[in-house]
Scaffold this motif. Structure first.
Motif, mmCIF file in Angstrom:
data_model
loop_
_atom_site.group_PDB
_atom_site.id
_atom_site.type_symbol
_atom_site.label_atom_id
_atom_site.label_comp_id
_atom_site.label_asym_id
_atom_site.label_seq_id
_atom_site.Cartn_x
_atom_site.Cartn_y
_atom_site.Cartn_z
ATOM 1 N N THR A 24 59.088 17.742 20.986
ATOM 2 C CA THR A 24 59.019 16.619 21.923
ATOM 3 C C THR A 24 60.395 15.969 22.029
ATOM 4 N N ARG A 25 60.560 15.185 23.080
ATOM 5 C CA ARG A 25 61.736 14.328 23.208
ATOM 6 C C ARG A 25 61.216 12.974 23.667
ATOM 7 N N GLY A 26 61.409 11.959 22.845
ATOM 8 C CA GLY A 26 60.900 10.632 23.151
ATOM 9 C C GLY A 26 61.695 9.944 24.237
ATOM 10 N N ALA A 27 61.196 8.813 24.668
ATOM 11 C CA ALA A 27 61.886 8.018 25.690
ATOM 12 C C ALA A 27 63.265 7.592 25.206
ATOM 13 N N ASP A 28 63.459 7.547 23.878
ATOM 14 C CA ASP A 28 64.755 7.189 23.317
ATOM 15 C C ASP A 28 65.736 8.365 23.303
ATOM 16 N N GLY A 29 65.298 9.544 23.752
ATOM 17 C CA GLY A 29 66.168 10.717 23.824
ATOM 18 C C GLY A 29 66.172 11.589 22.583
ATOM 19 N N ARG A 30 65.497 11.153 21.512
ATOM 20 C CA ARG A 30 65.471 11.938 20.264
ATOM 21 C C ARG A 30 64.492 13.096 20.365
ATOM 22 N N SER A 64 52.927 10.524 24.155
ATOM 23 C CA SER A 64 52.334 9.424 24.923
ATOM 24 C C SER A 64 53.299 8.893 25.972
ATOM 25 N N GLU A 65 54.569 8.779 25.611
ATOM 26 C CA GLU A 65 55.579 8.222 26.521
ATOM 27 C C GLU A 65 55.941 9.177 27.654
ATOM 28 N N THR A 66 56.092 10.452 27.326
ATOM 29 C CA THR A 66 56.646 11.396 28.303
ATOM 30 C C THR A 66 55.619 12.321 28.935
ATOM 31 N N GLY A 67 54.519 12.580 28.243
ATOM 32 C CA GLY A 67 53.498 13.479 28.773
ATOM 33 C C GLY A 67 53.925 14.930 28.795
ATOM 34 N N GLU A 68 54.855 15.307 27.931
ATOM 35 C CA GLU A 68 55.301 16.703 27.925
ATOM 36 C C GLU A 68 55.761 17.124 26.540
ATOM 37 N N CYS A 69 55.710 18.438 26.321
ATOM 38 C CA CYS A 69 56.130 19.001 25.047
ATOM 39 C C CYS A 69 56.375 20.498 25.221
ATOM 40 N N CYS A 123 54.969 22.638 28.371
ATOM 41 C CA CYS A 123 53.656 22.066 28.696
ATOM 42 C C CYS A 123 53.757 20.631 29.183
ATOM 43 N N ARG A 124 52.809 20.270 30.038
ATOM 44 C CA ARG A 124 52.645 18.888 30.485
ATOM 45 C C ARG A 124 51.210 18.446 30.185
ATOM 46 N N VAL A 125 51.059 17.189 29.824
ATOM 47 C CA VAL A 125 49.726 16.633 29.604
ATOM 48 C C VAL A 125 49.036 16.507 30.957
ATOM 49 N N VAL A 126 47.837 17.070 31.076
ATOM 50 C CA VAL A 126 47.066 16.934 32.311
ATOM 51 C C VAL A 126 45.803 16.107 32.102
#
Length: 185
Positions: A24-30, A64-69, A123-126
Motif C-alpha cells: 500500500t501507499r498511504g495518503a502521506d506517501g509512505r 481506507s484512504e486510497t482504496g488501492e493496493c 487492485c482497487r477496492v470496489v
C-alpha cells in the motif's frame, strides 16, 4: 481414528491460497507491506478478490484512504522474509528498506509492485461494505504482472502456527474442464 480440531482452526483446512504481501501507499506517501494469508477469489469477471485486512494492520489505514493496493505473490525463497514482514509493523519500520525489497511503480495504482515477487496484482477496492463488520475488502484486479524470468515459482501456503506447505507438482486436468473452458486462457 479421528482427531478433532477446534472450529477456530478451520482456516488450517480451508485456506489454500498462497501467502501474499499487500503493498500500500498511504495518503502521506509512505509505502508499506503486510503479510496476508486470509484471502479468496470471489469471481472471474470482473476478477474480484476478498481480502481480510483489519484495523490491527497498519496497512488498513492506507487502504481506507486510497482504496488501492498491490497483492504481491512471493515464492518459497522469500518464505522467511514473508514471515518476518508479518511479525513487525509498518508504523515503526520501512519494510521495503529493512527487508531489502524493491518497490516498482505500478501502472494503475499508486501502491508499488514488489520486484522480488513472482506475481503482482494491481487492485482497487470496489466494495468496502463488509470491511467495518468483517474486515473483508472486495478488491478488483486491474492488472497482473508475472516475472517470467524467475526460476523459482513455488508458492507458500499458511497452515497455521508457523507451518507452511509449498507447491509441488502440477496436475493438469484442463482437458476435462469442458463446462468452464470459456474461462481458460
Amino acid at each position: 481414528m479421528r482427531n478433532e480440531l477446534p472450529p477456530e482452526n478451520a482456516y488450517r483446512i480451508l485456506e489454500s491460497g498462497p501467502i501474499v504481501l499487500v503493498s500500500t501507499r498511504g495518503a502521506d506517501g509512505r509505502a508499506n507491506l503486510m503479510t496476508m494469508g486470509f484471502h479468496m477469489m470471489m469471481q472471474h469477471e470482473p476478477p474480484l478478490v476478498g481480502a481480510i485486512i483489519g484495523p490491527w494492520d497498519y496497512s488498513h489505514q492506507a487502504l481506507s484512504e486510497t482504496g488501492e493496493c498491490v497483492l504481491a505473490v512471493p515464492t518459497v525463497d522469500l518464505a522467511e522474509t514473508v514471515v518476518d514482514i508479518g511479525n513487525c509493523s509498518g508504523d515503526a519500520l520501512d519494510k521495503f528498506g529493512h527487508f531489502g525489497l524493491t518497490p516498482v511503480p505500478a501502472q494503475t495504482v499508486d501502491a508499488p509492485l514488489v520486484r522480488q515477487c513472482w506475481a503482482n496484482l494491481e487492485c482497487r477496492v470496489v466494495d468496502d461494505g463488509w470491511a467495518r463488520r468483517y474486515n473483508l475488502w472486495v478488491l478488483e484486479v486491474q492488472r497482473i504482472w508475472i516475472d517470467t524470468a524467475r526460476k523459482e515459482t513455488r508458492l507458500i501456503h499458511h497452515q497455521g502456527d508457523g507451518r507452511f506447505s509449498v507447491d509441488g507438482d502440477t496436475l493438469d486436468l484442463g482437458e476435462r474442464m469442458t463446462k468452464w473452458r470459456h474461462l481458460m486462457g
